[in-house]
Design an enzyme around this catalytic site. Structure first.
Site, PDB file in Angstrom:
ATOM      1  CB  THR A   1      -0.910  -0.001   1.257  1.00  0.00           C
ATOM      2  OG1 THR A   1      -1.771  -1.134   1.172  1.00  0.00           O
ATOM      3  CG2 THR A   1      -1.750   1.252   1.353  1.00  0.00           C
TER       4      THR A   1
ATOM      5  CG  ASP B   1      -1.597  -6.734  -2.713  1.00  0.00           C
ATOM      6  OD1 ASP B   1      -1.397  -7.481  -1.737  1.00  0.00           O
ATOM      7  OD2 ASP B   1      -2.525  -5.918  -2.767  1.00  0.00           O
ATOM      8  CB  SER B   2       2.768  -8.278   0.635  1.00  0.00           C
ATOM      9  OG  SER B   2       1.710  -8.209   1.552  1.00  0.00           O
ATOM     10  CB  SER B   3      -2.056 -10.910  -1.413  1.00  0.00           C
ATOM     11  OG  SER B   3      -2.591 -10.038  -0.460  1.00  0.00           O
TER      12      SER B   3
ATOM     13  CB  THR C   1       0.583  -4.256   6.113  1.00  0.00           C
ATOM     14  OG1 THR C   1      -0.694  -4.207   5.478  1.00  0.00           O
ATOM     15  CG2 THR C   1       1.194  -2.875   6.171  1.00  0.00           C
ATOM     16  CG  ASP C   2      -2.586  -7.661   3.127  1.00  0.00           C
ATOM     17  OD1 ASP C   2      -2.913  -6.970   4.122  1.00  0.00           O
ATOM     18  OD2 ASP C   2      -3.173  -7.577   2.026  1.00  0.00           O
TER      19      ASP C   2
HETATM   20  N1  ASP Z   1      -2.595  -5.595   0.189  1.00  0.00           N
HETATM   21  C1  ASP Z   1      -1.530  -4.748   0.658  1.00  0.00           C
HETATM   22  C2  ASP Z   1      -0.243  -5.563   0.650  1.00  0.00           C
HETATM   23  O1  ASP Z   1      -0.023  -6.355   1.520  1.00  0.00           O
HETATM   24  C3  ASP Z   1      -1.824  -4.235   2.025  1.00  0.00           C
HETATM   25  C4  ASP Z   1      -0.831  -3.265   2.594  1.00  0.00           C
HETATM   26  O2  ASP Z   1       0.278  -3.067   2.133  1.00  0.00           O
HETATM   27  O3  ASP Z   1      -1.175  -2.645   3.636  1.00  0.00           O
HETATM   28  O4  ASP Z   1       0.537  -5.447  -0.263  1.00  0.00           O
END
Ligand code: ASP
Length: 366
Positions: free
Chosen positions: A13, A80-82, A112-113
């Site tokens: 994000t 996106d870290s997913s 953050t994910d």
């Molecule tokens: N979907 C985002 C990620 O993990 C969420 C974030 O960064 O807060 O890449």
């Protein structure tokens, strides 16, 4: 004196923008770097060779008067870290090791994910002797928005990696978020809405930044394993995370164990699991095939302790107690242990011990 830090942007994000559909997605190459330079809290000037100087004022109340300089590097395709995979953990580790001579500390900006998985994984992947700060951070709102936590998190990470990096506590993999620095393999994401996205429920933060900056520990965790060199992980690990729940079906469990090399059992409460005959048989059978089992509690503050009859069969069935390990650290440790060229017994011994301070080694109450 100067301290040099690499700010390595991998996605998340913190650097995202809205696409045509109104969804958050990584921005164009270079946009993130340009935006960092527009923030006076983070940017005093850029030197000819690309080093950005952190404003002197930002480091005024740090114990040592270092000039903090940093380089920003964006990965070619931020994600996106997913979508993060074990192979990308290797890419980050290799970047850090390859550039180690050039920098005093590293900041990995990440979504953050799955950040807690990456920070746990890096703590195992990087060689035991590596003793420079490696700090993961990110944000809940993008750097491009006025009301964002991005600037605060980047600035805090730069202060930690630059001005506090001399401290043994900080010379390890950690995660900085919302004014707290956590040990990387003790942290978990617990809020997707507030700026306080992470917590370390079973281990005090390493550093708390309030009006003053308090470092809570004086030493880095002390590993009993002397030498663990860098070894990359594959995407094809046969580690599994099996979350137990009331009504879990035998065929589901058996299929999860079928081709497994190691299974993290996310158990109830203080490490409890059902005592059904079929579950005991399935675990015992798999253990005979040398499948590893690590028991970690799915409860936020739960610690695995052998006090209930219902779970008394676990040790005999070959299940190792993960004590206060988080599921993120348990899974990444399992992936790491499985790729070590060791016997089943040696691997089991590694699971029983704290390799990187990921769990408290303690004497069982029984
Ligand atoms: N979907 C985002 C990620 O993990 C969420 C974030 O960064 O807060 O890449």
């Amino acid at each position: 004196m100067e301290k040099r830090v690499l700010l390595y942007y991998t996605g998340g994000t913190i650097g995202m923008v809205l696409d045509d559909k109104g969804d958050l997605t990584p921005g164009k190459p270079g946009d993130f770097t340009k935006e960092v330079k527009r923030h006076p809290e983070l940017f005093e000037k850029e030197e000819e060779d690309g080093w950005i100087v952190l404003p002197q004022k930002a480091t005024d109340d740090c114990p040592s008067q270092y000039i903090v300089k940093y380089l920003i590097e964006e990965v070619e395709k931020p994600i996106d870290s997913s979508n993060m995979l074990p192979e990308e953990w290797n890419v980050i580790a290799e970047k850090i090791l390859y550039e180690a001579h050039k920098f005093d500390g590293f900041i990995v900006l990440h979504g953050t994910d799955t950040m807690a998985y990456t920070s746990s994984a890096l703590s195992f992947i990087l060689p035991n002797e590596f003793s420079k700060p490696v700090i993961l951070s990110g944000a809940q709102r993008t750097l491009f928005e006025p009301r964002s936590d991005a600037v605060e998190n980047i600035l805090g990470s730069l202060l930690m990696a630059g001005c506090y990096g001399y401290h043994p506590t900080i010379q390890q993999v950690s995660l900085f978020f919302d004014n707290k620095l956590f040990q990387g393999n003790r942290v978990t994401k617990f809020d997707s809405n507030s700026f306080e996205a992470f917590t370390s429920p079973k281990f005090k933060p390493l550093v708390e930044m309030g009006v003053d900056i308090t470092v809570n520990y004086t030493e880095r965790w002390c590993s009993t394993i002397c030498h663990t060199p860098y070894r990359p992980l594959g995407n094809d690990s046969d580690a599994r995370l099996l979350v137990l729940y009331p009504g879990i079906q035998e065929d589901f469990v058996r299929s999860a164990l079928e081709h497994a090399g190691g299974v993290v059992l996310a158990s109830f409460g203080s490490g409890n699991v059902p005592s059904f005959d079929w579950l005991q048989e399935a675990v015992k059978e798999a253990s005979k095939r040398e499948v590893l089992f690590l028991n970690c509690s799915q409860v936020f503050k739960g610690v695995v302790v052998p006090i209930y009859d219902v779970s008394s069969w676990l040790t005999e069935a070959g299940v190792v107690s993960g004590r206060d390990i988080t599921p993120e650290a348990a899974l990444t440790k399992m992936i790491w242990v499985l790729q070590e060229d060791l016997s089943y017994t040696e691997r089991k011994e590694l699971l029983e011990r704290s390799i990187r301070g990921e769990m408290t080694e303690m004497i069982d109450p029984k």
